[in-house]
Design a protein around this motif. Structure first.
Motif: not given
Ligand SMILES: [Mg+2]
Ligand SMILES: Nc1ncnc2c1ncn2[C@@H]1O[C@H](COP(=O)(O)OP(=O)(O)O)[C@@H](O)[C@H]1O
Lengths: 309, 244
Positions: A41, A81, A157-158
């Motif tokens: 991140s 994130e 991010d994810e």
């Molecule tokens: Mg992360």
């Protein structure tokens, strides 16, 4: 499209990102892998201009994010994130805001919003305050926001964190559909995702890159690579026959009473194995060759960062 | 400018999408009414002006404005939406100014809704409406200064309660610096030079000057500088603290 050069970020004495360099070209989908706290991140926040680096540079489409932050931000779609969103806005108001920020008005704005809403299947919830949406919808709102201006670079991010299997599948389909015209970076710790959508994977641990390869090549680093699993009732005769083969390192028990023959140095052993089985005329119910397991490689690499760094 | 307007519109609609706007306006109007008619006794003064109305504004703004400004940045930092704001192609200055202007216009709306007080006084007598307009301008500038301070403080923390208390305390100091009690005390101990210095810094003195109907450029510059200074500090605070 993206160029990361000796990028470093220190928080006090912790080096969250430590001298990371890589490039992502148009058409690539880069999987950014690493255990929690590896620095994924933080790296993304530096590329998108949210965090200033402690050292090194991040360049997007030729613009240094430190010198030309606005030029970079114009070209990047970013899903942070945890998907932060303004809770009291409706998706419609939110997308209208994003469209305006992205410089679209009137007809053009409507077209971009429609396209993003269609891709993320949000039409049914457009007028419901974001805070009342389920996690899956919220994530899709975040994704639609990132895609709205059809950016050259996508940083996610994810993107599938916390989604159910169907939603994960949809998001992956979406990413696959967009690959080709964009440079995409997704961070994840779900390894099947990497095999499903990424053309390349970078593994980072403790802020350092420990591997950079295609998912298949990474999986091939597994000591199970090219191993053979076979289910048979004649294990007693099959096992010694396999153990005698020169390129078989070991034969171990596999789940369900099956046998697993590990290849020596990842060599291909299937032809030797089938020849040996024909010779002893053993009855085999099932046989398969392992490509190797990414999760195993991931564990091997990230648990011993110093030896690979 | 385009981005400032975009931020402004989003902020403005968010006031009215939540109960914030209505609660603020109702409390503001009720309190102004109470203070003006009961404590200020505007009707018994037998004077056709709004002095009794404007006198209480610094004290009212002292806690009402921090209540409005506390969420400006603290909330974005707490929920993480600041990461979204700051990765869109908008500069920090544009975001700060857009948010500030929306809040300032919003207080302008609340202030304008006190017009029944003005109607009443015009019905009862023949006030100097120029002076009253000046009073409104002064009050709005005062609100803007407190908002700029509150916005800056809000950028320093993720906690809205802290943002409120600290901003209210700073506004209190600025108001109290012009109070008679404090100035008398200074006069006794330090002499008139020091008194003049503090008078010139106090918001109340400048506000009172304007609301007498004398719009002096120095008073405008004073409020303008306060606003610009704190918005500038606000931008720096965002830049330094956005990610921590
Ligand atoms: Mg992360
Ligand atoms: N704002 C911050 N202040 C201090 N440390 C931080 C901050 N953000 C991240 N870190 C630390 O940096 C490291 C990397 O974090 P992060 O990039 O979020 O990892 P990942 O996304 O790979 O899970 C972690 O040790 C984390 O605790």
């Amino acid at each position: 499209m993206i160029e990361i050069d000796h990028l470093t970020k220190a928080f006090g004495s912790i080096k969250a990102v430590d001298d990371v360099s890589f490039k992502v070209a148009k058409g690539e989908v880069l999987g950014f892998l690493g255990p929690n706290g590896a620095g994924k991140s933080t790296t993304m926040k530096m590329i998108t201009g949210f965090l200033p680096p402690s050292g090194g540079t991040a360049t997007v489409a030729g613009f240094d994010v430190q010198r030309k932050p606005i030029e970079v931000k114009k070209r990047v779609g970013y899903l942070p994130e945890g998907v932060p969103l303004w809770p009291d806005m409706t998706p419609r108001a939110f997308f209208e805001f994003i469209a305006r920020v992205r410089g679209f008005a009137g007809e053009e704005a409507a077209r971009h919003i429609d396209a993003a809403v269609k891709k993320t299947q949000l039409a049914d919830v457009l007028d419901q305050p974001i805070e009342t949406l389920s996690k899956g919808f919220k994530r899709r709102v975040g994704l639609a926001q990132a895609l709205l201006h059809d950016p050259e670079v996508l940083i996610l991010d994810e993107p599938t964190d916390g989604l159910d299997p169907n939603q994960k599948h949809e998001v992956r389909e979406l990413i696959r559909d967009m690959a080709g015209e964009k440079a995409i970076v997704i961070s994840t710790h779900i390894l099947e995702e990497v095999e499903a959508v990424c053309s390349r994977a970078i593994i980072i641990a403790h802020g350092k890159i420990v591997a950079d390869d295609t998912p298949a090549a990474l999986a091939a680093r597994s000591d199970r690579h090219n191993g053979v699993t076979l289910a048979t009732d004649a294990a007693a005769t099959v096992r010694p026959a396999l153990e005698a083969l020169p390129d078989v390192a070991a034969v171990v028990d596999a789940p369900g009473g099956a046998l697993f023959a590990r290849a020596r140095d990842g060599k291909s052993i299937i032809s030797q194995v089938s020849a040996a089985l024909r010779e002893i005329d053993a009855e085999i119910d099932q046989i398969s060759v392992e490509r190797g397991r990414l999760d195993e490689v991931f564990r091997q690499i990230t648990n011993t960062p110093s030896s690979h760094a | 400018m385009h981005n400032v307007i975009t931020i402004f519109r989003r902020e403005m609609s968010s006031y009215f999408a939540t109960p914030v706007a209505y609660v603020f306006i109702v409390i503001y109007l009720v309190l102004t009414g109470l203070l003006t008619f009961h404590i200020g006794n505007i009707l018994d003064r037998n004077q056709a002006d709004l002095t009794a109305f404007f006198t209480f504004h610094p004290w009212l703004y002292l806690f009402l404005i921090p209540a409005l400004s506390m969420r400006l940045w603290a909330e974005e930092r707490r929920t993480g939406t600041i990461e979204l704001s700051m990765t869109l192609p908008i500069s920090q200055g544009q975001a700060v100014v857009g948010k500030f202007l929306a809040a300032w216009c919003f207080t302008g709306i609340a202030l304008a809704l006190t017009f029944p007080v003005w109607l009443t006084i015009n019905y009862l007598g023949e006030p100097d409406n120029g002076a009253i307009l000046a009073g409104y301008v002064g009050s709005w500038l005062l609100a803007g200064s407190f908002l700029a301070i509150g916005s800056f403080i809000s950028a320093l923390t993720k906690n809205q309660v802290i943002a409120f208390v600290v901003a209210a305390a700073i506004c209190f100091v600025l108001v109290a610096m012009g109070s008679t009690i404090f100035l008398d005390f200074l006069n006794e101990w330090f002499g008139s030079g020091v008194v003049e210095f503090f008078r010139s810094l106090s918001v109340v003195i400048h506000f009172t000057e304007i609301s007498k109907g004398v719009v002096d450029i120095r008073d405008i510059v004073y409020f303008g500088s306060l606003i610009v200074l704190f918005l500038f500090l606000n931008v720096i605070a965002i830049d330094r603290l956005k990610a921590s």
